[in-house]
Design a protein around this motif. Structure first.
Motif, PDB file in Angstrom:
ATOM      1  N   GLN A  18       1.102  -1.348   0.176  1.00  0.00           N
ATOM      2  CA  GLN A  18      -0.438  -0.118   0.081  1.00  0.00           C
ATOM      3  C   GLN A  18       0.814   1.288  -0.007  1.00  0.00           C
ATOM      4  OE1 GLN A  18      -1.840   1.039   3.197  1.00  0.00           O
ATOM      5  NE2 GLN A  18      -3.840   2.014   2.369  1.00  0.00           N
ATOM      6  N   ILE A  19       0.402   2.054  -0.910  1.00  0.00           N
ATOM      7  CA  ILE A  19       0.959   3.538  -0.967  1.00  0.00           C
ATOM      8  C   ILE A  19       0.756   4.756  -0.443  1.00  0.00           C
ATOM      9  CG2 ILE A  19       2.662   5.040  -2.893  1.00  0.00           C
ATOM     10  CD1 ILE A  19       3.873   3.146  -3.929  1.00  0.00           C
ATOM     11  N   VAL A  20       0.620   5.385   0.224  1.00  0.00           N
ATOM     12  CA  VAL A  20      -0.043   6.883   0.422  1.00  0.00           C
ATOM     13  C   VAL A  20       1.262   8.093   0.214  1.00  0.00           C
ATOM     14  CG1 VAL A  20      -1.681   5.682   2.126  1.00  0.00           C
ATOM     15  CG2 VAL A  20       0.219   6.602   3.540  1.00  0.00           C
ATOM     16  N   TYR A  21       0.342   9.168  -0.093  1.00  0.00           N
ATOM     17  CA  TYR A  21       0.922   9.945  -0.404  1.00  0.00           C
ATOM     18  C   TYR A  21       0.690  11.269   0.331  1.00  0.00           C
ATOM     19  CZ  TYR A  21      -2.152  10.801  -4.857  1.00  0.00           C
ATOM     20  OH  TYR A  21      -3.074  11.218  -5.015  1.00  0.00           O
ATOM     21  N   GLU A  22       1.242  12.655   0.228  1.00  0.00           N
ATOM     22  CA  GLU A  22       0.614  14.030   0.727  1.00  0.00           C
ATOM     23  C   GLU A  22       1.074  14.111  -1.033  1.00  0.00           C
ATOM     24  OE1 GLU A  22       2.923  16.019   4.150  1.00  0.00           O
ATOM     25  OE2 GLU A  22       1.854  14.846   5.657  1.00  0.00           O
ATOM     26  N   VAL A  27      10.487   9.131   3.779  1.00  0.00           N
ATOM     27  CA  VAL A  27       9.645   8.437   3.206  1.00  0.00           C
ATOM     28  C   VAL A  27       9.365   7.215   4.665  1.00  0.00           C
ATOM     29  CG1 VAL A  27       8.891   6.580   1.672  1.00  0.00           C
ATOM     30  CG2 VAL A  27       9.955   8.191   0.926  1.00  0.00           C
ATOM     31  N   ARG A  28       7.944   6.720   4.275  1.00  0.00           N
ATOM     32  CA  ARG A  28       8.523   6.008   6.002  1.00  0.00           C
ATOM     33  C   ARG A  28       7.304   4.436   5.885  1.00  0.00           C
ATOM     34  NH1 ARG A  28       5.269   8.511   9.150  1.00  0.00           N
ATOM     35  NH2 ARG A  28       3.162   8.201   8.978  1.00  0.00           N
ATOM     36  N   LEU A  29       8.391   3.379   6.405  1.00  0.00           N
ATOM     37  CA  LEU A  29       7.423   2.373   5.351  1.00  0.00           C
ATOM     38  C   LEU A  29       7.093   2.039   7.478  1.00  0.00           C
ATOM     39  CD1 LEU A  29       7.368  -0.462   4.124  1.00  0.00           C
ATOM     40  CD2 LEU A  29       9.741  -1.371   4.849  1.00  0.00           C
ATOM     41  N   SER A  30       5.579   1.176   6.654  1.00  0.00           N
ATOM     42  CA  SER A  30       5.479   0.336   8.183  1.00  0.00           C
ATOM     43  C   SER A  30       4.583  -1.481   8.062  1.00  0.00           C
ATOM     44  CB  SER A  30       4.059   1.162   8.348  1.00  0.00           C
ATOM     45  OG  SER A  30       3.921   2.420   8.761  1.00  0.00           O
ATOM     46  N   ASP A  31       5.653  -1.634   8.851  1.00  0.00           N
ATOM     47  CA  ASP A  31       5.100  -3.504   8.696  1.00  0.00           C
ATOM     48  C   ASP A  31       4.097  -3.657   8.982  1.00  0.00           C
ATOM     49  OD1 ASP A  31       7.386  -3.699   7.280  1.00  0.00           O
ATOM     50  OD2 ASP A  31       8.792  -3.937   9.061  1.00  0.00           O
ATOM     51  N   PRO A  32       2.914  -4.998   8.254  1.00  0.00           N
ATOM     52  CA  PRO A  32       2.207  -5.369   9.556  1.00  0.00           C
ATOM     53  C   PRO A  32       2.196  -5.406  10.480  1.00  0.00           C
ATOM     54  CG  PRO A  32       2.555  -6.150   6.719  1.00  0.00           C
ATOM     55  CD  PRO A  32       3.878  -5.547   7.099  1.00  0.00           C
ATOM     56  N   ALA A  84      -4.730   7.343   4.787  1.00  0.00           N
ATOM     57  CA  ALA A  84      -6.214   6.338   3.961  1.00  0.00           C
ATOM     58  C   ALA A  84      -5.933   5.149   5.187  1.00  0.00           C
ATOM     59  CB  ALA A  84      -4.955   5.821   2.940  1.00  0.00           C
ATOM     60  N   GLU A  85      -7.602   3.970   4.665  1.00  0.00           N
ATOM     61  CA  GLU A  85      -7.208   3.225   6.073  1.00  0.00           C
ATOM     62  C   GLU A  85      -6.775   2.304   5.006  1.00  0.00           C
ATOM     63  OE1 GLU A  85     -11.126   0.276   6.648  1.00  0.00           O
ATOM     64  OE2 GLU A  85     -11.216   1.573   5.302  1.00  0.00           O
ATOM     65  N   PRO A  86      -5.791   1.954   6.732  1.00  0.00           N
ATOM     66  CA  PRO A  86      -5.035   0.299   6.072  1.00  0.00           C
ATOM     67  C   PRO A  86      -5.239  -0.864   4.939  1.00  0.00           C
ATOM     68  CG  PRO A  86      -4.987   1.403   8.674  1.00  0.00           C
ATOM     69  CD  PRO A  86      -5.686   1.985   7.449  1.00  0.00           C
ATOM     70  N   LEU A  87      -4.530  -1.387   4.819  1.00  0.00           N
ATOM     71  CA  LEU A  87      -5.224  -2.699   3.709  1.00  0.00           C
ATOM     72  C   LEU A  87      -4.657  -3.652   4.893  1.00  0.00           C
ATOM     73  CD1 LEU A  87      -5.648  -3.242   0.851  1.00  0.00           C
ATOM     74  CD2 LEU A  87      -3.463  -3.147  -0.129  1.00  0.00           C
ATOM     75  N   GLY A  88      -4.467  -4.268   5.374  1.00  0.00           N
ATOM     76  CA  GLY A  88      -4.534  -5.289   6.018  1.00  0.00           C
ATOM     77  C   GLY A  88      -3.826  -6.859   5.523  1.00  0.00           C
ATOM     78  N   GLY A  89      -2.562  -6.509   6.346  1.00  0.00           N
ATOM     79  CA  GLY A  89      -1.981  -7.307   6.060  1.00  0.00           C
ATOM     80  C   GLY A  89      -0.414  -7.216   5.043  1.00  0.00           C
TER      81      GLY A  89
END
Length: 406
Positions: free
Chosen positions: A330-334, A378-383, A362-367
């Motif tokens: 999932q990619i979200v952006y300003e 840029v920030r990476l968030s793991d599940p 945006a709503e998180p994409l599960g998993g």
């Protein structure tokens, strides 16, 4: 106008039809991709026919009065039918357009049946092949062998394909002294396993012939032909099955196929060898087919043919391992970081990732891991909730982090 208190039912669909959700349809498409590659490797070219056929055309091919079909009327008053099976449309197509000596065709299509028990499926997705223009044991053997390889390719490991011949039952019913109408009735009763009614119909038949007819459902395997040879009826049909079975070891499928002299198909256009494939724990055939040398003649082209169809929904439970599962991101952006986000999304898709892109937040994409492109970086968030700052917005650097997290 619908009542305001009535429950909303606008999402319902006709009984016996279904929707396919993303995971389910993904498995269907993965299964079809495997079968399409297999059929192509054997020289079978894919074609497509319209979902609506002229009623008189299908009735001419099947030779039956339509009692369980979806019939519609167009603006001219012509009766049309949602195709109830695929052999007749393929025969019509070949008779009208293809004239080569031997034509090998395949298809992937839905078929429809109008009237069935409540809750029973009335729409089926099938994959099938038709070999048109020649006859003989080698041609029959190739089609049956391809059916066995198709089940293996689909992931079905524990299956058997039974091979019979429509000529045997027809010879036995004629030897039983039945007229044409009663022979058809007896075949229907055998197909439905209605032995009580059948016993009455055969009450005046020779005892030896009657006994063989009632034993047909058990005539499978290596000793199946002995009882038939003893009564001296249908010897040519049994010999033809023997000859076809002899061709199969060279195709690498001899251990998966056996004689089944009680096999009865549900359409009258079959003229010779017929076959069905079964697996343990499922009382319905995974696939079925046979030789239909007179069907194209009903459309003006007297050419022999042989084919089969796989019921994909019945095969699908064994095909779980074939599901296509692309890694998700999932990619979200300003707004200020949109160009960099879309650039990384394009590169990730090219590398085989399934990527969704939305404005931040945006709503998180599960998993799935999430990459957030903001004015701060840029920030990476793991599940699992772990977050890391990514030094830079370059795909190769991001990919290294994603691969390390999987």
């Amino acid at each position: 106008m619908p009542s305001r208190t009535a429950p909303f039912r606008g999402h319902r669909i006709p009984d016996g039809l279904r929707d396919w959700l993303p995971d389910e349809w993904g498995r269907v498409r993965a299964l079809e991709a495997r079968l399409r590659a297999l059929f192509g490797a054997w020289g079978y070219c894919e074609v497509a026919t319209p979902v609506l056929e002229c009623l008189d055309s299908v009735a001419r091919g099947i030779g039956q009065t339509p009692q369980d079909w979806f019939v519609v009327v167009d603006r001219t008053g012509e009766l049309l039918v949602l195709r109830p099976e695929m052999t007749v449309p393929m025969a019509r197509l070949a008779a009208g357009h293809l004239t080569g000596r031997t034509v090998r065709l395949c298809y992937f299509a839905e078929v429809f049946r109008g009237r069935r028990a409540r809750g029973a499926a009335r729409e089926f997705r099938q994959a099938g092949v038709e070999r048109i223009g020649d006859r003989g044991c080698e041609a029959d053997g190739e089609v049956i062998a391809l059916a066995a390889h198709a089940l293996r390719e689909a992931g079905v490991r524990d299956f058997r394909i039974g091979v019979g011949h429509v000529g045997l039952l027809r010879a036995l019913l004629e030897a039983a002294g039945l007229d044409a109408g009663d022979r058809h009735t007896a075949q229907v009763l055998l197909y439905r396993r209605d032995f009580v009614t059948l016993r009455g119909l055969l009450a005046g038949s020779p005892a030896r012939v009657r006994d063989v007819i009632f034993s047909l459902p058990e005539l499978r395997g290596g000793d199946a032909s002995a009882a038939v040879r003893d009564v001296g009826v249908g010897a040519e049909a049994v010999a033809e099955v023997d000859a076809v079975l002899a061709t199969l070891p060279a195709f690498g499928v001899g251990d998966a196929v056996e004689m089944d002299l009680g096999l009865i198909r549900d359409f009258d256009y079959y003229t010779g060898v017929v076959f069905e494939g079964y697996t343990r724990g499922l009382g319905l055939p995974l696939l079925g087919g046979g030789r239909y040398d007179e069907l194209l003649g009903r459309f003006g082209a007297d050419r022999p043919a042989m084919g089969f169809a796989i019921e994909l929904e019945r095969v699908l439970p064994a095909a779980d391992a074939l599901a296509e599962r692309r890694p998700a991101l999932q990619i979200v952006y300003e707004p200020q970081a949109r160009a960099a986000a879309l650039d990384v999304a394009r590169r990730a898709r090219d590398a085989g990732w399934a990527v969704t892109v939305d404005p931040h937040p945006a709503e998180p994409l599960g998993g799935a891991p999430t990459l957030a492109f903001t004015t701060a970086g840029v920030r990476l968030s793991d599940p699992d909730g772990t977050q890391r700052e990514v030094p830079g917005a370059h795909w190769q650097q991001i990919r290294g982090l994603l691969d390390g997290a999987r």
